[in-house]
Motif scaffolding. Sequence first.
Motif, PDB file in Angstrom:
ATOM      1  N   GLU A 240       0.848  -1.148   0.023  1.00 48.70           N
ATOM      2  CA  GLU A 240       0.132   0.042  -0.070  1.00 48.70           C
ATOM      3  C   GLU A 240       0.807   1.143  -0.132  1.00 48.70           C
ATOM      4  O   GLU A 240       0.428   2.255  -0.915  1.00 48.70           O
ATOM      5  N   ARG A 241       2.005   1.251   0.642  1.00 52.28           N
ATOM      6  CA  ARG A 241       2.661   2.499   0.843  1.00 52.28           C
ATOM      7  C   ARG A 241       3.549   2.816  -0.273  1.00 52.28           C
ATOM      8  O   ARG A 241       3.568   3.919  -0.987  1.00 52.28           O
ATOM      9  N   ILE A 242       4.202   1.530  -0.894  1.00 47.58           N
ATOM     10  CA  ILE A 242       4.916   1.847  -2.251  1.00 47.58           C
ATOM     11  C   ILE A 242       4.119   2.255  -3.465  1.00 47.58           C
ATOM     12  O   ILE A 242       4.038   3.042  -4.349  1.00 47.58           O
ATOM     13  N   SER A 243       2.512   1.890  -3.294  1.00 49.28           N
ATOM     14  CA  SER A 243       1.731   2.141  -4.300  1.00 49.28           C
ATOM     15  C   SER A 243       1.400   3.636  -4.275  1.00 49.28           C
ATOM     16  O   SER A 243       1.158   4.580  -5.168  1.00 49.28           O
ATOM     17  N   ALA A 244       1.305   4.127  -3.137  1.00 47.82           N
ATOM     18  CA  ALA A 244       0.861   5.566  -2.813  1.00 47.82           C
ATOM     19  C   ALA A 244       2.172   6.310  -3.553  1.00 47.82           C
ATOM     20  O   ALA A 244       1.794   7.546  -3.946  1.00 47.82           O
ATOM     21  N   VAL A 245       3.177   6.002  -3.306  1.00 48.25           N
ATOM     22  CA  VAL A 245       4.414   6.735  -3.806  1.00 48.25           C
ATOM     23  C   VAL A 245       4.471   6.696  -5.515  1.00 48.25           C
ATOM     24  O   VAL A 245       4.407   7.854  -6.091  1.00 48.25           O
ATOM     25  N   LEU A 246       4.265   5.376  -5.843  1.00 48.27           N
ATOM     26  CA  LEU A 246       4.260   5.309  -7.383  1.00 48.27           C
ATOM     27  C   LEU A 246       3.017   5.948  -8.159  1.00 48.27           C
ATOM     28  O   LEU A 246       3.007   6.345  -9.236  1.00 48.27           O
ATOM     29  N   GLN A 247       1.916   6.281  -7.556  1.00 49.09           N
ATOM     30  CA  GLN A 247       0.704   6.920  -8.011  1.00 49.09           C
ATOM     31  C   GLN A 247       0.477   8.324  -7.514  1.00 49.09           C
ATOM     32  O   GLN A 247      -0.452   8.652  -7.849  1.00 49.09           O
ATOM     33  N   HIS A 248       1.808   8.836  -6.982  1.00 45.67           N
ATOM     34  CA  HIS A 248       1.933  10.146  -6.591  1.00 45.67           C
ATOM     35  C   HIS A 248       0.628  10.480  -5.522  1.00 45.67           C
ATOM     36  O   HIS A 248       0.112  11.819  -5.816  1.00 45.67           O
ATOM     37  N   VAL A 249       0.467  10.133  -4.602  1.00 43.76           N
ATOM     38  CA  VAL A 249      -0.518  10.559  -3.745  1.00 43.76           C
ATOM     39  C   VAL A 249       0.171  10.163  -2.226  1.00 43.76           C
ATOM     40  O   VAL A 249       1.250   9.587  -1.877  1.00 43.76           O
ATOM     41  N   HIS A 250      -0.436  10.973  -1.139  1.00 45.91           N
ATOM     42  CA  HIS A 250       0.120  10.954   0.030  1.00 45.91           C
ATOM     43  C   HIS A 250      -0.517  10.293   1.219  1.00 45.91           C
ATOM     44  O   HIS A 250      -0.067  10.094   2.230  1.00 45.91           O
ATOM     45  N   SER A 251      -1.388   9.469   0.644  1.00 45.48           N
ATOM     46  CA  SER A 251      -2.312   8.642   1.546  1.00 45.48           C
ATOM     47  C   SER A 251      -2.582   7.264   0.846  1.00 45.48           C
ATOM     48  O   SER A 251      -3.002   7.191  -0.417  1.00 45.48           O
ATOM     49  N   ASN A 252      -2.395   6.156   1.669  1.00 38.65           N
ATOM     50  CA  ASN A 252      -2.722   4.850   1.254  1.00 38.65           C
ATOM     51  C   ASN A 252      -4.168   4.813   0.817  1.00 38.65           C
ATOM     52  O   ASN A 252      -4.605   3.918  -0.010  1.00 38.65           O
ATOM     53  N   TYR A 253      -5.027   5.522   1.341  1.00 38.03           N
ATOM     54  CA  TYR A 253      -6.493   5.445   0.805  1.00 38.03           C
ATOM     55  C   TYR A 253      -6.704   6.003  -0.398  1.00 38.03           C
ATOM     56  O   TYR A 253      -7.643   5.775  -0.876  1.00 38.03           O
ATOM     57  N   GLU A 254      -5.789   6.832  -1.057  1.00 36.16           N
ATOM     58  CA  GLU A 254      -5.873   7.277  -2.448  1.00 36.16           C
ATOM     59  C   GLU A 254      -5.410   6.457  -3.409  1.00 36.16           C
ATOM     60  O   GLU A 254      -5.535   6.878  -4.720  1.00 36.16           O
ATOM     61  N   ILE A 255      -4.763   5.319  -3.240  1.00 35.84           N
ATOM     62  CA  ILE A 255      -4.404   4.426  -4.240  1.00 35.84           C
ATOM     63  C   ILE A 255      -5.441   3.950  -4.986  1.00 35.84           C
ATOM     64  O   ILE A 255      -6.654   3.627  -4.352  1.00 35.84           O
ATOM     65  N   ASP A 256      -5.315   3.251  -6.084  1.00 37.94           N
ATOM     66  CA  ASP A 256      -6.449   2.564  -6.650  1.00 37.94           C
ATOM     67  C   ASP A 256      -7.353   1.391  -5.983  1.00 37.94           C
ATOM     68  O   ASP A 256      -8.409   1.523  -6.162  1.00 37.94           O
ATOM     69  N   LEU A 257      -6.515   0.682  -5.354  1.00 37.06           N
ATOM     70  CA  LEU A 257      -7.065  -0.451  -4.588  1.00 37.06           C
ATOM     71  C   LEU A 257      -8.106   0.215  -3.741  1.00 37.06           C
ATOM     72  O   LEU A 257      -9.151  -0.372  -3.557  1.00 37.06           O
ATOM     73  N   PHE A 258      -7.493   1.134  -2.838  1.00 37.04           N
ATOM     74  CA  PHE A 258      -8.602   1.762  -1.924  1.00 37.04           C
ATOM     75  C   PHE A 258      -9.752   2.393  -2.542  1.00 37.04           C
ATOM     76  O   PHE A 258     -10.813   2.498  -1.847  1.00 37.04           O
ATOM     77  N   GLN A 259      -9.494   3.124  -3.333  1.00 38.57           N
ATOM     78  CA  GLN A 259     -10.263   3.854  -4.225  1.00 38.57           C
ATOM     79  C   GLN A 259     -11.665   3.248  -4.563  1.00 38.57           C
ATOM     80  O   GLN A 259     -12.868   3.708  -4.359  1.00 38.57           O
ATOM     81  N   ASN A 260     -11.347   2.087  -4.967  1.00 39.18           N
ATOM     82  CA  ASN A 260     -12.405   1.290  -5.601  1.00 39.18           C
ATOM     83  C   ASN A 260     -13.312   0.776  -4.286  1.00 39.18           C
ATOM     84  O   ASN A 260     -14.549   0.555  -4.211  1.00 39.18           O
ATOM     85  N   LEU A 261     -12.432   0.364  -3.258  1.00 37.20           N
ATOM     86  CA  LEU A 261     -13.205  -0.086  -2.058  1.00 37.20           C
ATOM     87  C   LEU A 261     -14.027   0.971  -1.199  1.00 37.20           C
ATOM     88  O   LEU A 261     -15.109   0.813  -0.874  1.00 37.20           O
ATOM     89  N   LEU A 262     -13.503   2.255  -1.317  1.00 33.90           N
ATOM     90  CA  LEU A 262     -14.138   3.204  -0.961  1.00 33.90           C
ATOM     91  C   LEU A 262     -15.458   3.682  -1.530  1.00 33.90           C
ATOM     92  O   LEU A 262     -16.420   3.784  -0.844  1.00 33.90           O
ATOM     93  N   ASN A 263     -15.497   3.502  -2.716  1.00 35.71           N
ATOM     94  CA  ASN A 263     -16.648   3.803  -3.679  1.00 35.71           C
ATOM     95  C   ASN A 263     -17.677   2.706  -3.112  1.00 35.71           C
ATOM     96  O   ASN A 263     -18.586   3.049  -3.055  1.00 35.71           O
ATOM     97  N   ALA A 264     -17.247   1.566  -3.357  1.00 31.18           N
ATOM     98  CA  ALA A 264     -18.211   0.271  -2.964  1.00 31.18           C
ATOM     99  C   ALA A 264     -18.805   0.602  -1.554  1.00 31.18           C
ATOM    100  O   ALA A 264     -19.989   0.142  -1.327  1.00 31.18           O
ATOM    101  N   SER A 265     -17.910   1.078  -0.623  1.00 31.28           N
ATOM    102  CA  SER A 265     -18.414   1.207   0.763  1.00 31.28           C
ATOM    103  C   SER A 265     -19.304   2.311   0.964  1.00 31.28           C
ATOM    104  O   SER A 265     -20.296   2.437   1.529  1.00 31.28           O
ATOM    105  N   ALA A 266     -19.019   3.495   0.094  1.00 32.82           N
ATOM    106  CA  ALA A 266     -20.039   4.513   0.034  1.00 32.82           C
ATOM    107  C   ALA A 266     -21.267   4.068  -0.655  1.00 32.82           C
ATOM    108  O   ALA A 266     -22.516   4.490  -0.135  1.00 32.82           O
ATOM    109  N   GLN A 267     -21.419   3.187  -1.596  1.00 37.29           N
ATOM    110  CA  GLN A 267     -22.495   2.956  -2.313  1.00 37.29           C
ATOM    111  C   GLN A 267     -23.261   1.779  -1.446  1.00 37.29           C
ATOM    112  O   GLN A 267     -24.521   2.262  -1.335  1.00 37.29           O
ATOM    113  N   ALA A 268     -22.702   1.120  -0.825  1.00 33.82           N
ATOM    114  CA  ALA A 268     -23.425   0.200   0.373  1.00 33.82           C
ATOM    115  C   ALA A 268     -24.141   0.833   1.409  1.00 33.82           C
ATOM    116  O   ALA A 268     -25.358   0.539   1.980  1.00 33.82           O
TER     117      ALA A 268
END
Length: 874
Positions: A240-268
């Motif tokens: 998760e940490r290295i994904s944040a670095v390579l995807q140029h974001v500062h929080s693990n929750y901003e990476i692709d993996l978590f963004q999809n889960l956050l959207n699904a959580s909001a929808q549920a």
Amino acid sequence: MKSAEIREAFLRFFEEKGHTRVASSSLIPANDPTLLFTNAGMNQFKDCFLGLEKRAYTRATSSQKCVRAGGKHNDLENVGYTARHHTFFEMLGNFSFGDYFKRDAISYAWEFLTSEKWLNLPKEKLWVTVYASDDEAFDLWTKDIGVPVERMVRIGDNKGAPYASDNFWAMGDTGPCGPCTEIFFDHGADIWGGPPGSPEEDGDRYIEIWNNVFMQFNRTADGVLHPLPAPSVDTGMGLERISAVLQHVHSNYEIDLFQNLLNASAQAIGCANEEQASLKVVADHIRSCGFLIADGVTPSNEGRGYVLRRIIRRACRHGNKLGATGSFFYRIVAALVAEMGEAFPELKQQQAHIERVLKTEEEQFAKTLEQGLKILEQDLADLQGSVIPGEIIFKLYDTYGFPMDLTGDIARERELTLDEEGFEREMDAQRKRARASSAFGMDYNALVKVEGETRFTGYLGTTGEGKVLALFKDGAAVEQLHAGEEGVVVLDQTPFYAESGGQIGDAGFLAGEGLRFDVRDTTKAGGAFLHHGILDSGSLSVGASVEATVDASVRQATALNHSATHLLHAALRQVLGEHVSQKGSLVDSQRLRFDFSHFEAIKPEQLKELEDIVNREIRANTSVETQETDIETAKAKGAMALFGEKYGDRVRVLSMGGGFSVELCGGTHVSRTGDIGLFKITSEGGTAAGVRRIEAVTGAAAFAYLNGAEEQLKEAANLVKGSRDNLIDKLSGLLERNRQLEKELAQLKAKAASSAGDDLAGSAVDVKGVKVLSARLDGLDGKALLALVDQLKNKLGRALILLGGVLDDKVVLVAGVTADLTGQLKAGELMKQAAAAVGGKGGGRPDMAQGGGSEPAKLDEALALAKTFVEQGL
């Protein structure tokens, strides 16, 4: 790069460097009582680092699923409120078992992170830390790699004790450990924070992305560091940490993996995705919950199950704060499977089971919250002052799972405050109790450790010769055991099966010239087999040769049950569905017990079908075939892995019924399915949410079970003066006659109560203009007393009535208040007092209430409360 691409790149890089790709181990540590959950990539290799286990490779790489939500390694309370804390995370790792050491480990890390072929991170963005006294690592970084000294940081013992340092790694208080060197990425000056070792190091600017641990020591309980047989390397990099670095974001929750889960959580939940802390909690927790359930953990009130239950409830609470109504958490599982199911197939296989477990737990928590609210209301009614005591907050939290923040919400509505210090005292006391009784706080070095391995010869027979490699008494190695002493014997080869895969260890004896050692149990420690028992006669020394003899009759009976377990597993998947997977088992000579994932009780006709299928395979009398192969080939053949078993590079594939059952198993089995003789299920029931248990018997035990049932059938027939052929008709007639008599008895009681009502009405007394009637009527049930109270209310007019009696040594109470009085006198309040007086509970509506108790001697005292209640209430 996407997270999945980074994972694959890491594994492929180290494969090119001669590492063997190893699958993630279960979140339930195999054969390691020191850990609650797998919390690091090196867990599955612990015995390799200690020199207790040899593998076919000396270099490995893996992407290990980890959970840190209980015990010493616990990030739960920080999740959702920081950029990088999670309950579940993936640890990318590379490992050397006595092969390469610091120079190559550092070189590999730098190449993967900075070379154009791989991650291509800017070198000037990377900082490095080393343990303060590790000059070798410091020189490698500055002289070989070329990291400027100004971006190198030495970290000493900064946590208040020797070797307690950010740069000295240990998995626990005891076990493998050593200095480490960490690589940090600088996110830039626009992010607050300072470099490692500075006062601002907790900021988000400099983030650790790589940790090379140099395993040099084994720390014992006395704090002494003992050099390991072969210095090794354990590397960890959080995906998760290295994904944040390579995807140029500062929080693990901003990476692709978590963004999809956050959207699904909001929808549920039915809310917008606005990066709320509560939404991050839900998205994080679905990962840990999904993976824990897939690996066999189920919600419960202790151990791993308690931690899982706490995570689920925390997710539900945060979902509720965002406006969720009803069950929502289980709806996010599909998104988790879509996101991570490719890398972790167990999520796909267990999706339906995970959803059912979560939904059931959510529904149960909703009921728990409702119950907790009632208890809180009662406590607040008796509250003196404006502060809710810490013990009340803790009782609600600990007993009813009632979150403290919810108690705080209710307190604010009532203009009350919380005794948070008192709550923390109670929590601290609980933590101390938990640590004192924890099954996961054992000293890893206190477990028997043996160098070398035992060769198992038990597949070929139940006797054989062996040479004593080691002896233990009271956990310590000794050179000799004497008659009457209990101890552990380790042989170079043995026919004794060591407990694993649900099968108990063999018993029997070891014999030599003038000696006999009675073996009561056999277990494993690394690759060594431990024969536990007592030296019956003579003396036994290290190096001695003995004849090992297994109790063949017990071994054979155990084999029948173990083989039947495999047939049952296959039959369950055929009858109930492919979602069924083993969640635990116990196989001994008396019976078999099999726990499996399923969401409802098994119907009688399904149980019969299971028995029919297994017995059909037994009658087919096909040969039981075994094959030794590598793990990937075995899986390609469709072999299922058994829950809780630890598999090596070479595995044993057991096939029955021409492919009817194919599983990985190292246990002992029959030669042909017909050897099992007969299979009979003796019980079926639930053990936890989404987990069922079947117990069964085979062979002679099955015949004995059926003979016992036959004898009971004959006895029942004799009691009703019938035979086996007409027993059902006889019992049906008796039951019908019994129902008729009960009906007649109820009618007689009603007549008696009606007659008593006429007599009782005249005994009512006037209290402040209200007719008060309290009377004792033994032998009547609650239904009869309710009818009588209704009759008396009609006769008396403006009245309060309390009737009680003793039935089957229990007190039965009924209270009634006429409609014109319920604004001033409430039957439910009177009942609470009366029931408490007889050691019980009660309540109800203002006009009618029921209760009872267990102290008949105090009934008259309770009935006397009616008059006082009216006097005080008017």
